[in-house]
Design a protein around this motif. Sequence first.
Motif, PDB file in Angstrom:
ATOM      1  N   THR A  19       1.372  -1.127  -6.897  1.00 10.30           N
ATOM      2  CA  THR A  19       0.122  -1.078  -6.150  1.00 10.30           C
ATOM      3  C   THR A  19       0.325  -1.675  -4.775  1.00 10.30           C
ATOM      4  OG1 THR A  19      -1.136  -1.352  -8.193  1.00 10.30           O
ATOM      5  CG2 THR A  19      -2.299  -1.805  -6.138  1.00 10.30           C
ATOM      6  N   ARG A 211      -5.294   5.539  -6.778  1.00 11.20           N
ATOM      7  CA  ARG A 211      -4.676   5.680  -8.098  1.00 11.20           C
ATOM      8  C   ARG A 211      -4.865   4.428  -8.940  1.00 11.20           C
ATOM      9  NH1 ARG A 211      -0.407   8.254  -5.289  1.00 11.20           N
ATOM     10  NH2 ARG A 211       0.769   6.296  -5.296  1.00 11.20           N
ATOM     11  N   ALA A 212      -4.735   3.267  -8.298  1.00 13.36           N
ATOM     12  CA  ALA A 212      -4.918   1.999  -9.014  1.00 13.36           C
ATOM     13  C   ALA A 212      -6.349   1.872  -9.522  1.00 13.36           C
ATOM     14  CB  ALA A 212      -4.569   0.828  -8.098  1.00 13.36           C
ATOM     15  N   THR A 217      -7.381  -0.641 -12.519  1.00 13.04           N
ATOM     16  CA  THR A 217      -7.002  -1.908 -11.912  1.00 13.04           C
ATOM     17  C   THR A 217      -7.652  -1.994 -10.530  1.00 13.04           C
ATOM     18  OG1 THR A 217      -4.990  -0.901 -11.037  1.00 13.04           O
ATOM     19  CG2 THR A 217      -4.822  -2.082 -13.125  1.00 13.04           C
TER      20      THR A 217
END
Length: 223
Positions: A19, A211-212, A217
Amino acid sequence: MTSSQGPSAAVPATPVAGTPVVSDRNALPDRVWTVPNALSVLRLLGVPLFLWLLLGPREDGWAVVVLMVAGVSDWADGKLARVLGQSSRLGALLDPAADRLYIIATLVAFVLRDVVPLWVVAVLVGREVVLGLMLLVLRLHGYEPLQVHYLGKAATFNLLYAFPLLLLADDATGAWLAWVQPVAWAFTIWGGALYVLSGVFYVVQVAGIVRAERAGTPGRPVP
């Protein structure tokens, strides 16, 4: 990566492998009256003066002086912010804003003066449009703009050298033209390539944050 006046982006609350880790602009002091901020404001005020010199009386020599002063102040405000400990949230916003305004204003003036071909402007302004879309994506996910990439600063330095040289080449003749024109275009090509590459890196970072978020997350939202 750091901007010239400090970090300027939100940090994920719990960084995970893969990340992008970005720093928090909100951690910077909320100052206004600092030497680096004054330099950034003066640089911004030079944009309309520069455009008037180019498109009004066509005083290219003075326009080159304004660009040179802008380039020096771009380096000086970041240096002074670190040396004097005067990094600030406002500075983290003003510095890249001034850089972009000079680049866009110069490109517009150069097209109107036929100093550079339209495709050069299309590439560089297209990069700004893409970054604008990325800023909207970040906002939708609760993030502030990411910090300035060092490649973006390198690109700005190259372009701020290229622009006055392109102006000089536009009026040059003979041996002077044979020397200044290739140097001007070398700075333009290198600066343009770095400018686009820094934009690609910005898009990659934004994609990593998205995407995280989707993987569960999430980063810390903007207050």
